[in-house]
Design a protein around this motif. Structure first.
Motif, short mmCIF file in Angstrom:
data_model
loop_
_atom_site.label_atom_id
_atom_site.label_comp_id
_atom_site.label_asym_id
_atom_site.label_seq_id
_atom_site.Cartn_x
_atom_site.Cartn_y
_atom_site.Cartn_z
N THR A 1 -19.87 -18.62 -19.60
CA THR A 1 -18.97 -17.55 -19.72
C THR A 1 -18.85 -16.52 -18.48
N MET A 2 -20.04 -16.26 -18.01
CA MET A 2 -20.25 -15.14 -17.02
C MET A 2 -19.72 -15.86 -15.93
N LEU A 3 -19.95 -17.21 -15.30
CA LEU A 3 -19.75 -17.77 -14.09
C LEU A 3 -18.20 -18.13 -13.94
N LYS A 4 -17.77 -18.53 -14.95
CA LYS A 4 -16.27 -18.70 -15.21
C LYS A 4 -15.54 -17.36 -14.83
N GLU A 5 -15.86 -16.50 -15.59
CA GLU A 5 -15.08 -15.19 -15.20
C GLU A 5 -15.52 -14.57 -13.87
N ARG A 6 -16.47 -14.87 -13.13
CA ARG A 6 -16.84 -14.49 -11.78
C ARG A 6 -16.18 -15.39 -10.93
N PHE A 7 -15.95 -16.76 -11.10
CA PHE A 7 -15.18 -17.64 -10.28
C PHE A 7 -13.77 -17.15 -10.22
N LEU A 8 -13.16 -17.08 -11.57
CA LEU A 8 -11.78 -16.48 -11.60
C LEU A 8 -11.51 -15.08 -10.89
N SER A 9 -12.37 -14.42 -10.96
CA SER A 9 -12.06 -12.82 -10.37
C SER A 9 -12.03 -13.12 -8.80
N MET A 10 -12.89 -14.16 -8.26
CA MET A 10 -12.80 -14.37 -6.72
C MET A 10 -11.48 -14.98 -6.30
N HIS A 11 -10.58 -15.42 -7.29
CA HIS A 11 -9.50 -15.92 -6.63
C HIS A 11 -8.58 -15.06 -6.17
N ARG A 12 -7.95 -15.27 -4.87
CA ARG A 12 -6.99 -14.83 -4.10
C ARG A 12 -5.71 -15.41 -4.10
N PRO A 13 -4.63 -14.72 -4.17
CA PRO A 13 -3.26 -15.40 -4.11
C PRO A 13 -3.04 -16.30 -2.85
N LEU A 14 -2.51 -17.17 -2.86
CA LEU A 14 -2.26 -18.34 -1.60
C LEU A 14 -3.59 -19.13 -1.28
#
Length: 327
Positions: free
Chosen positions: A292-305
């Protein structure tokens, strides 16, 4: 001489039914022909050979099962299978001999209890001594090792956890395995696209039909570093067959992990090396809070484009594994 690495045992070593989990390996290499490879398997493991054609043999090993030895070329295997048994020396036999240097020889090991995987080490050493050569031997071939690890259960929650664990690790695994460039640019071990990871990491209510549907939208191909089609076909064969009309997809409750190189010609190489990196996936899949923590971390690192920076994620993941999981 360095000793082979030991095989790490995953936390879950048994299936839901209580039987000991199993795993099998598929090795691709060059340097040996069908007869030479079959003779090595017979000599080291014992058993009875049955030569099915000029391109394939089976060695039935007591207490282990059938080891299949074949040239990994569909055209040749189909034509050789139609060859009359009493005909030798014709064009199929000649083509089979020539193909030894152009396409990989493949040894498909039967499922073996994960507590006994070290039984395969004498075979690896004997093939090396006989002249088997691995991934680095060809600039164009993509020789590798495939691991077929039985899943603990076919529950949707378990399948989802393994998919998420691998997906969080896939970029890190490419570096950890030092995947050869010829294999990286080949289509055979493609990684899951980032668009799929976003869907996968946003899923928190496992539903097997939805898991299959999402997977097939982005991964309707056997050519993935982690090919889930055989496993998903165990539950929803109709969905898989509709999306991927490939007779090679055989339902089985096992992961088909295709990423590792085959370094059989290296003196200190062991099947324990690719297995111990797969073990990291096994262990992470058993840690729901960390997932759960790692998924949230990954999604938080997403940047548009631009999405998630692969290098940044791999470096961060490597440090996290060092701090929390002995990889």
């Amino acid at each position: 001489m360095k000793q082979p690495l030991f095989y790490k045992l995953p936390s879950v070593t048994r299936t839901r039914q209580g039987s000991l989990r199993q795993a099998g390996f598929e090795l691709e290499f060059t340097g040996l022909d069908l007869e030479q490879t079959t003779r090595v398997v017979e000599t080291v493991l014992g058993g009875t050979r049955v030569c099915e054609s000029a391109a394939a043999c089976v060695v039935d090993v007591p207490d282990s099962g059938e080891f299949t030895i074949e040239l990994d070329w569909d055209f040749l295997k189909r034509r050789a299978a139609r060859q009359e048994p009493d005909r030798t020396g014709d064009w199929i036999d000649l083509l089979s001999q020539a193909a030894t240097w152009l396409v990989p020889m493949e040894v498909v090991c039967p499922p073996i209890a994960i507590t006994k995987l070290d039984r395969l080490e004498p075979l690896i050493k004997a093939l090396r001594r006989a002249g088997a050569r691995g991934t680095k031997d060809s600039m164009i071939a993509a020789y590798g090792v495939h691991i077929n690890a039985e899943i603990p259960s076919l529950d949707a929650e378990v399948v989802l956890a393994y998919l998420q664990a691998f997906s969080l690790l896939q970029w890190w695994l490419v570096d950890a395995h030092q995947v050869d460039m010829a294999r990286r640019i080949s289509p055979y071990v493609d990684l899951y696209p980032e668009a799929y990871l976003e869907v996968l990491f946003s899923c928190d209510k496992p539903d097997f039909k939805q898991i299959v549907a999402d997977y097939l939208i982005y991964n309707a191909s056997r050519n993935r570093a982690l090919d889930m089609l055989p496993l998903l076909a165990c539950v929803h064969a109709d969905m898989v067959q509709t999306a991927v009309a490939d007779p090679k997809i055989k339902p089985r409750p096992a992961f088909h992990y295709r990423l590792p190189n085959c370094q059989i010609d290296h003196p200190d190489w062991s099947l324990a090396r690719p297995w111990n990196l797969w073990w990291v996936v096994e262990e992470l899949a058993q840690r729901p809070e960390d997932l759960t923590m790692l998924k949230e971390r990954f999604l938080s690192m997403h940047r548009p484009l631009i999405g998630v920076n692969r290098t940044d994620w791999t470096v961060w993941m490597d440090q996290w594994l060092c701090d929390h999981l002995s990889a």
